[in-house]
Design an enzyme around this catalytic site. Structure first.
Site, PDB file in Angstrom:
ATOM      1  N   GLU A  27       0.883  -1.156   0.000  1.00  0.00           N
ATOM      2  CA  GLU A  27       0.000   0.000   0.000  1.00  0.00           C
ATOM      3  C   GLU A  27       0.927   1.214   0.000  1.00  0.00           C
ATOM      4  O   GLU A  27       1.816   1.303   0.862  1.00  0.00           O
ATOM      5  CB  GLU A  27      -0.839  -0.029   1.279  1.00  0.00           C
ATOM      6  CG  GLU A  27      -1.933   0.997   1.300  1.00  0.00           C
ATOM      7  CD  GLU A  27      -2.756   0.942   2.600  1.00  0.00           C
ATOM      8  OE1 GLU A  27      -3.528   1.859   2.800  1.00  0.00           O
ATOM      9  OE2 GLU A  27      -2.590  -0.006   3.383  1.00  0.00           O
ATOM     10  N   ARG A  84       5.392 -13.094   9.695  1.00  0.00           N
ATOM     11  CA  ARG A  84       6.046 -11.840   9.345  1.00  0.00           C
ATOM     12  C   ARG A  84       7.394 -11.743  10.058  1.00  0.00           C
ATOM     13  O   ARG A  84       7.661 -12.435  11.032  1.00  0.00           O
ATOM     14  CB  ARG A  84       5.158 -10.674   9.718  1.00  0.00           C
ATOM     15  CG  ARG A  84       4.940 -10.483  11.215  1.00  0.00           C
ATOM     16  CD  ARG A  84       3.851  -9.474  11.530  1.00  0.00           C
ATOM     17  NE  ARG A  84       4.213  -8.128  11.132  1.00  0.00           N
ATOM     18  CZ  ARG A  84       3.575  -7.440  10.171  1.00  0.00           C
ATOM     19  NH1 ARG A  84       2.574  -7.951   9.532  1.00  0.00           N
ATOM     20  NH2 ARG A  84       3.965  -6.223   9.865  1.00  0.00           N
ATOM     21  N   LYS A  93       4.548   0.681   9.391  1.00  0.00           N
ATOM     22  CA  LYS A  93       4.691   1.949   8.668  1.00  0.00           C
ATOM     23  C   LYS A  93       4.099   3.107   9.467  1.00  0.00           C
ATOM     24  O   LYS A  93       4.603   4.221   9.422  1.00  0.00           O
ATOM     25  CB  LYS A  93       3.994   1.848   7.300  1.00  0.00           C
ATOM     26  CG  LYS A  93       4.863   1.185   6.257  1.00  0.00           C
ATOM     27  CD  LYS A  93       4.190   1.203   4.909  1.00  0.00           C
ATOM     28  CE  LYS A  93       3.171   0.106   4.800  1.00  0.00           C
ATOM     29  NZ  LYS A  93       2.601  -0.050   3.457  1.00  0.00           N
TER      30      LYS A  93
HETATM   31  P1  ATP Z   1       2.869  -2.283   7.935  1.00  0.00           P
HETATM   32  O1  ATP Z   1       2.132  -3.018   8.997  1.00  0.00           O
HETATM   33  O2  ATP Z   1       4.305  -2.083   8.218  1.00  0.00           O
HETATM   34  O3  ATP Z   1       2.187  -1.016   7.536  1.00  0.00           O
HETATM   35  P2  ATP Z   1       1.638  -3.602   5.828  1.00  0.00           P
HETATM   36  O4  ATP Z   1       1.447  -5.048   5.853  1.00  0.00           O
HETATM   37  O5  ATP Z   1       0.470  -2.738   6.122  1.00  0.00           O
HETATM   38  O6  ATP Z   1       2.861  -3.248   6.715  1.00  0.00           O
HETATM   39  P3  ATP Z   1       1.715  -3.409   3.025  1.00  0.00           P
HETATM   40  O7  ATP Z   1       2.223  -2.305   2.186  1.00  0.00           O
HETATM   41  O8  ATP Z   1       0.270  -3.675   3.033  1.00  0.00           O
HETATM   42  O9  ATP Z   1       2.230  -3.109   4.480  1.00  0.00           O
HETATM   43  O10 ATP Z   1       2.530  -4.735   2.776  1.00  0.00           O
HETATM   44  C1  ATP Z   1       2.949  -5.211   1.521  1.00  0.00           C
HETATM   45  C2  ATP Z   1       3.366  -6.639   1.677  1.00  0.00           C
HETATM   46  O11 ATP Z   1       4.450  -6.765   2.581  1.00  0.00           O
HETATM   47  C3  ATP Z   1       2.239  -7.481   2.233  1.00  0.00           C
HETATM   48  O12 ATP Z   1       2.129  -8.654   1.448  1.00  0.00           O
HETATM   49  C4  ATP Z   1       2.667  -7.800   3.636  1.00  0.00           C
HETATM   50  O13 ATP Z   1       2.216  -9.051   4.052  1.00  0.00           O
HETATM   51  C5  ATP Z   1       4.185  -7.766   3.539  1.00  0.00           C
HETATM   52  N1  ATP Z   1       4.786  -7.421   4.830  1.00  0.00           N
HETATM   53  C6  ATP Z   1       4.575  -6.295   5.532  1.00  0.00           C
HETATM   54  N2  ATP Z   1       5.255  -6.333   6.708  1.00  0.00           N
HETATM   55  C7  ATP Z   1       5.924  -7.514   6.722  1.00  0.00           C
HETATM   56  C8  ATP Z   1       6.799  -8.148   7.663  1.00  0.00           C
HETATM   57  N3  ATP Z   1       7.138  -7.572   8.817  1.00  0.00           N
HETATM   58  N4  ATP Z   1       7.297  -9.366   7.346  1.00  0.00           N
HETATM   59  C9  ATP Z   1       6.976  -9.942   6.172  1.00  0.00           C
HETATM   60  N5  ATP Z   1       6.156  -9.413   5.261  1.00  0.00           N
HETATM   61  C10 ATP Z   1       5.626  -8.210   5.519  1.00  0.00           C
HETATM   62 MG    MG Z   2      -1.260  -2.358   5.184  1.00  0.00          MG
END
Ligand code: ATP
Ligand code: MG
Length: 562
Positions: free
Chosen positions: A36, A265, A275
């Site tokens: 995102e 994760r 983020k």
């Molecule tokens: P955050 O919680 O940091 O905002 P998010 O999951 O909301 O992370 P996205 O931009 O939606 O961020 O994530 C893009 C991809 O990265 C998704 O497929 C998510 O599962 C993966 N991802 C995000 N954080 C991790 C992590 N700590 N370990 C492994 N994969 C991750």
């Molecule tokens: Mg997200």
């Protein structure tokens, strides 16, 4: 190449994919990385990038691909800056989406058509309950939900209302579209989830074309199927969303049937990873920006001097599991140190300088010494380092009253200047406060590159910088941003446990080759640590600025007594 780079471990996801290819369930595999664009990528994302793009690369002979898809369905959060930074970070990590760059907002019409399809099949309805009423009526794990009074509305009425929603006839919050699944399901996600809400917001891609926007759980499986994703890999939080994912795939008019598979994760000690929290650190000025070298963002790690390969090796080493755990950040640092040890040239810099005047310098008018750029790698060549009648050495390399096993400089001691002469201490000066202000020594003529003469004990070589040609450089000594292992668990919140010593800026003496280095140039400061010239502030020959990437050894473990 880092020799110790671990071979890819077979993990449960790669096994599933290999099986699907072997049985002919799929002719190839298509994965996706779906960020995102609401912030910069972090090391957790790197795990997902290495997994998704890695699988595509490993199966390239079958035509496998990995899509980069921006999940930009929420009109209120995205920014073009984030899109650009995400692309740059994926490329820097060494991956390529080829022609497969997508924006989920391009699929708004398809999401809408799927919603209409669900309504037509009696599987979705317009609900006028407020968000609060919906929440309360959803029940909880022990109490089944109770239906909204609008749940049994006739299909035609739902269709007409949805059309009016889409046409902008209602205010935000007036109604939502919900799936009609099961208000008593033991899985809360299946208790008639919201599919669409009204948002009179401008979208960066679609402008004002839409005033209804789909929820993530609805949009995501539809994005996957539209792109013919075969294996949709996500983190464990989505495990109990999978029945919903499958429900949408089953009940919408979809062109393919992707399979969602979850993995744990990445969590790291001494780090926050979300983020939202990183944004808070940036906005509140706890760090200098998204690329602050103390952040776990890809751009921060890059500026800190972490090589892309070390990050990829780290992701391989941690592997994939089905249970959440926290990885010691020391493992990431180990991988960085290991790569840099093998790959970065050696240079000399003195961080805490004191001057040594070489009294008998005229005895050997040698203006330069030749020093190897890498002790184990002859291919790295050597360089000439100027030397004159005075050099800077580290204060720690001199002791006024040295104990027996101190093999560096002090009264009665000899020490070698790295690549140069053996020195014999002669005298030193102190100021009123007792600080050493100057040391005097003699060089032993003819000792460059040869063993100490008989009767002279010289066991150590110390690094140094020539006083006449050495340059002042700003050196940023970075340490962990947080002083506790689990900042998220701190009583006062993660900002209450920021490490006050996470950045120390000093002025060091560096050899001329360092001052002339291009920005982003990684090297080992001999006996000190790994450093990189700052990609933004370093100006070759004008303003040298170096970031400490990682210390030579893991001193943190010692400090915390682990
Ligand atoms: P955050 O919680 O940091 O905002 P998010 O999951 O909301 O992370 P996205 O931009 O939606 O961020 O994530 C893009 C991809 O990265 C998704 O497929 C998510 O599962 C993966 N991802 C995000 N954080 C991790 C992590 N700590 N370990 C492994 N994969 C991750
Ligand atoms: Mg997200």
């Amino acid at each position: 190449m880092s020799e110790s780079a671990p071979a890819p471990k077979p993990d449960f996801i790669r096994e599933i994919i290999a099986d699907d290819l072997a049985t002919g369930k799929h002719a190839t595999t298509i994965t996706r990385f779906p960020p995102e664009p609401n912030g910069y990528l972090h090391i957790g994302h790197a795990k997902s990038i290495c997994l998704n793009f890695g699988i595509a690369r490993e199966n390239a002979t079958t035509g496998a691909k990995c899509h980069l898809r921006f999940d930009d369905t929420n009109p209120e959060k995205e920014e073009a800056e984030y899109v650009d930074s995400i692309k740059a970070d994926v490329q820097w990590l060494g991956f390529d989406w080829g022609n497969d760059l997508y924006f989920a907002s391009d699929y708004f019409q398809f999401f809408h058509d799927c919603a209409v399809h669900l309504i037509q099949h009696g599987l979705a309805y317009i609900d006028h309950d407020s968000a609060e009423e919906i929440r309360v009526k959803r029940g909880n794990l022990t109490t089944p939900g109770s239906p909204s009074p609008y749940r049994e509305r006739p299909m035609e009425e739902n269709l007409a209302l949805f059309a009016r929603m889409r046409a902008g006839e209602f205010k935000e919050g007036a109604c939502v579209l919900r799936a009609k699944i099961d208000m008593a399901s033991s899985n809360m996600n299946l208790r008639d989830p919201v599919l669409y809400r009204i948002m009179h917001s401008h979208h960066h891609n679609t402008g004002d074309a839409w005033c209804i926007y789909p929820m993530y759980d609805f949009a995501h499986p539809l994005e996957d199927t539209l792109e013919h994703i075969t294996h949709s890999l996500c983190t464990l939080e989505f495990e109990n969303h999978r029945p919903l994912y499958d429900w949408f795939i089953e009940h919408c008019p979809v062109p393919s049937k992707p399979r969602q598979i979850e993995f744990a994760r990445l969590n790291l000690t001494y780090t926050v990873m979300s983020k939202r929290k990183l944004l808070q650190l940036v906005q509140q000025g706890h760090v200098s920006g998204w690329d602050d070298p103390r952040l776990p963002t890809i751009s921060g790690l890059r500026r800190r001097g972490y090589p892309a390969q070390a990050i990829r090796d780290f992701c391989k080493r941690i592997g994939l599991t089905k249970f959440n755990s926290t990885t010691d950040v020391a493992l990431l640092e180990f991988e960085v140190r290991d790569f840099l040890n093998q790959n970065s040239p050696r240079r000399m810099a003195v961080l805490n300088p004191v001057m040594v005047v070489l009294d008998n310098w005229h005895a050997e008018p040698l203006g330069r010494v030749v020093i190897a750029n890498h002790p184990q790698n002859a291919a790295a060549g050597d360089r000439e380092v100027p030397i004159s009648g005075a050099v800077w050495i580290e204060r720690e390399d001199f002791m006024e009253d040295p104990p027996k096993k101190f093999y560096r400089l002090g009264p009665g001691r000899h020490v070698r200047l790295r690549g140069g002469h053996i020195l014999r201490y002669t005298s030193h000066d102190k100021d009123a406060a007792g600080n050493i202000t100057l040391i005097r020594a003699d060089i032993l003529p003819g000792t460059v590159g040869v063993d100490a003469p008989a009767g002279i004990e010289c066991r150590a070589a110390i690094h140094w910088v020539d006083a006449a040609t050495g340059v002042d450089a700003e050196v940023r000594l970075y340490d962990r941003l947080f002083s506790v292992e689990d900042p998220d668990a701190a009583d006062g919140g993660f900002t209450s446990v920021l490490n006050p010593a996470s950045l120390t800026v000093i002025t060091a003496k560096v050899e001329p080759a360092l001052a002339a280095a291009e920005p982003g140039c990684a090297c080992q400061f001999e006996r000190v640590g790994y450093f990189v010239s700052d990609s933004i502030d370093h100006q070759p020959g004008v303003r040298p600025v170096f970031n400490r990437t990682v210390a030579l050894k893991d001193s943190w473990g010692k400090q915390t007594g682990r």
